[in-house]
Every structure is written in C-alpha cells, then in structure tokens.
Design an enzyme around this catalytic site. Structure first.
Site, PDB file in Angstrom:
ATOM      1  CE  LYS A  41      41.804  44.187  34.112  1.00 28.62           C
ATOM      2  NZ  LYS A  41      41.428  42.805  33.861  1.00 28.62           N
ATOM      3  CD  GLN A  44      43.411  40.015  32.865  1.00 31.18           C
ATOM      4  OE1 GLN A  44      43.213  40.727  33.839  1.00 31.18           O
ATOM      5  NE2 GLN A  44      43.041  40.376  31.648  1.00 31.18           N
ATOM      6  CG  ASP A  55      36.051  41.210  35.532  1.00 25.21           C
ATOM      7  OD1 ASP A  55      36.173  42.430  35.338  1.00 25.21           O
ATOM      8  OD2 ASP A  55      36.966  40.397  35.324  1.00 25.21           O
TER       9      ASP A  55
END
Ligand code: NAP
Length: 278
Positions: free
Chosen positions: A49, A93, A116
């Site tokens: 990322k 994460q 997300d």
C-alpha cells in the site's frame, strides 16, 4: 491468450490517471494505516500500500502498535486521525491479533474517511442503494468488468462466497447494475449446477481449483478473487488452464483482482480528499 483480463495493466491505467490528477490538480490526499502486531502477511500488504501511495502521490502514514497494546490507545489514535484535517483516509490492517474487537475499532473510523468501506454505516448505505465508500476488492471486480466492456445489466451473476470484503458488497453492487444475482457458500448443494448458469461467475472462496471447467458455461466471464498458497505458488479458486478454454473472459491469479484491490484503495482515498469538509 487474448481472453485474459489483465488486472495489472488496468490497474496501471487507473494509477496513471490518479497520478495525473493529483499532480495537475495539485491534490494533497493522505492515508493513515493502523497496524497491530507483526503479522508477516500484514507487513507485506502494508508495504504494498505504501509503495502504491508513493507511486501516485498519496501521502502515507503508518502507525504500528505492538500486539498487547490496549484497545483504548488504538481507539484514541483513530479518533485523533478522524479529527486531523490532513488525513483523508484511515484503515485498520486486518486481521487483528486475537483479543481485539475488530467491529468496535473499525466503527471508530469516521465514515467519511473509511476508505476500506467497512464501517456499519457505510455497509448500511451500500445495502440501501446510496452512494458510499465501497470495500476495495468488491469495487475492483466491478471496475475490471467495466474496463473490459462487459455488459452487466440483465446478466445472471453467480457469486461463490459470502464474505464481507468481496461477495456481500458485490450482491448490492451487481443489483445496482441490474444484474440477477445468485449467492453460493459452503452449504450450497451441487455448486456446479448453480455455477453452470452464470453469465458472470465471481469466486472468492480460498480453495485451490474449486471451480473446474465442467462447472462453467461456455462463454461465461470468470473473475477469480481467491488467493491460495498451498501448491507452493500463488493460485486462485479457478482451474485456470482448463476454464480459460471455455470462458469468454477470465482473470488470472496472480495479476488479476489483486493489483486492482490496492488501486481501488488509492481511488477511495482521492475520493475522500475531494469530498472532505472544506
Ligand atoms: P471468507 O470471508 O472466509 O469467505 C469465504 C467464503 O467461501 C465463505 O462465504 C464460505 O462459505 C465460502 N466457501 C467455503 N467453502 C466453500 C465451498 N466448498 N463451496 C462454496 N463456498 C465455500 O473469505 P474472504 O475474505 O471473502 O476471502 C476469500 C478468498 O479471497 C481468500 O482466498 C482471500 O485470500 C481472497 N481475497 C483476495 C483479495 C484480492 O485482493 N485478490 C481480497 C480479499 C480476499 P460460508 O460463508 O458458508 O462459510
């Protein structure tokens, strides 16, 4: 093979578009990634990322907490990032180490920075058909189909899997595109009978070769989200060598959905930057 949907190439096209608009419109998007513990796969994903953000010009911040850090201090960090006007996207994460309340932590992220697309509010918005931030892998599947000029309206889409990152959001996204949607899972009886009716088959299971060529209709479009390591190399859910002979279009693993997932995170971050409260 000219029926392969090249996720890497499409991903590069989108990253180049993002890079251009960040540069020429002088955008200053930024993302903060919260990681807890030292899971090897998570370390790799975070690095990927960061590299992708650097490539297009998104400012990347990484907050790594040791496993055992109190949930409260992680919540406080999320709240601080929620209030930081220079941060446009916040992600946790996943997976978290055992003992942390994933739902509670994810739902602490303010909805307007939930790149997300995983907070309950954003999930609810998606289900009620409102515009919202969409989980990156699900968004990647739709983007791959659209950029490959696949007509979705009126098609029968069969989803294999009902996980929250991919197939659940895809149910709504495909309905939004006027597809007819069938969902399969581990309790589905005669999976092949159902998948053979798919014009568009999307699989996100995590079992190597669960989809064989006898389970696919001639001319179907096949999108393989699954990632498996058990053969010693990365493979998907689909028996690519044989299914690719029947499919009109098909993704390959690696090089299909994977690169697109990170790209959709970049896209969501720029979207949040452009929609931030001035
Ligand atoms: P998940 O939440 O565990 O979902 C897996 C789904 O597969 C479940 O709904 C499960 O059914 C279903 N399933 C299991 N065995 C089955 C069977 N024999 N027949 C039919 N369905 C079966 O996992 P996920 O997070 O969605 O991930 C799925 C796969 O996609 C993994 O390999 C993961 O690594 C990969 N993935 C890839 C990307 C990418 O960027 N390419 C992103 C995310 C995930 P039940 O609900 O009944 O248990």
């Amino acid at each position: 093979m000219d029926n392969v949907i090249d996720g890497k190439k499409i991903s590069e096209e989108i990253r180049s578009e993002l890079k251009q608009s960040i540069k020429y419109e002088m955008l200053k998007p930024s993302i903060a990634v919260i990681q807890v513990g030292d899971n090897e796969a998570s370390n790799t994903y975070v690095k990927m990322k960061e590299k992708a953000c650097d490539e297009v010009g998104i400012y990347f911040r990484h907050f790594k907490f040791e496993e055992g850090e109190s949930e409260l201090s992680i919540i406080n960090k999320i709240k601080e990032l929620n209030n930081d006007e220079y941060v446009n996207g916040v992600i946790i994460q996943l997976p978290l180490p055992d003992g942390y309340n994933e739902k509670r932590l994810v739902n602490t992220i303010i909805n307007s920075k939930d790149v997300d697309g995983l907070t309950d509010i954003n999930t609810g918005r998606l289900v009620s058909g409102r515009k919202t931030l969409v989980p990156c892998t699900a968004a990647a599947v739709i983007e791959l189909l659209k950029r490959s000029n696949v007509e979705i309206s009126g098609k029968h889409v069969v989803l294999v899997g009902r996980g929250k990152l991919t197939c659940r959001p895809l149910i709504q996204l495909f309905l939004n595109e006027d597809a007819t949607v069938t969902v399969c899972h581990s309790k589905t009886k005669d999976l092949g009978y159902v998948t053979r009716h798919a014009d568009i088959l999307v699989t996100a299971v995590g079992i190597n070769n669960i989809i064989t060529s006898d389970m696919v209709k001639d001319g179907a479009v096949v999108i393989d989200v699954g990632i498996n390591y058990e053969t010693g190399k990365i493979s998907g859910d689909v028996d690519f060598d044989n299914v690719s002979k029947k499919a009109s279009l098909i993704t390959k693993t690696p090089g299909g959905v994977g690169p697109m997932t990170v790209t959709m995170l970049l896209k969501n971050t720029v979207y949040c930057y452009l929609n931030r409260k001035k």
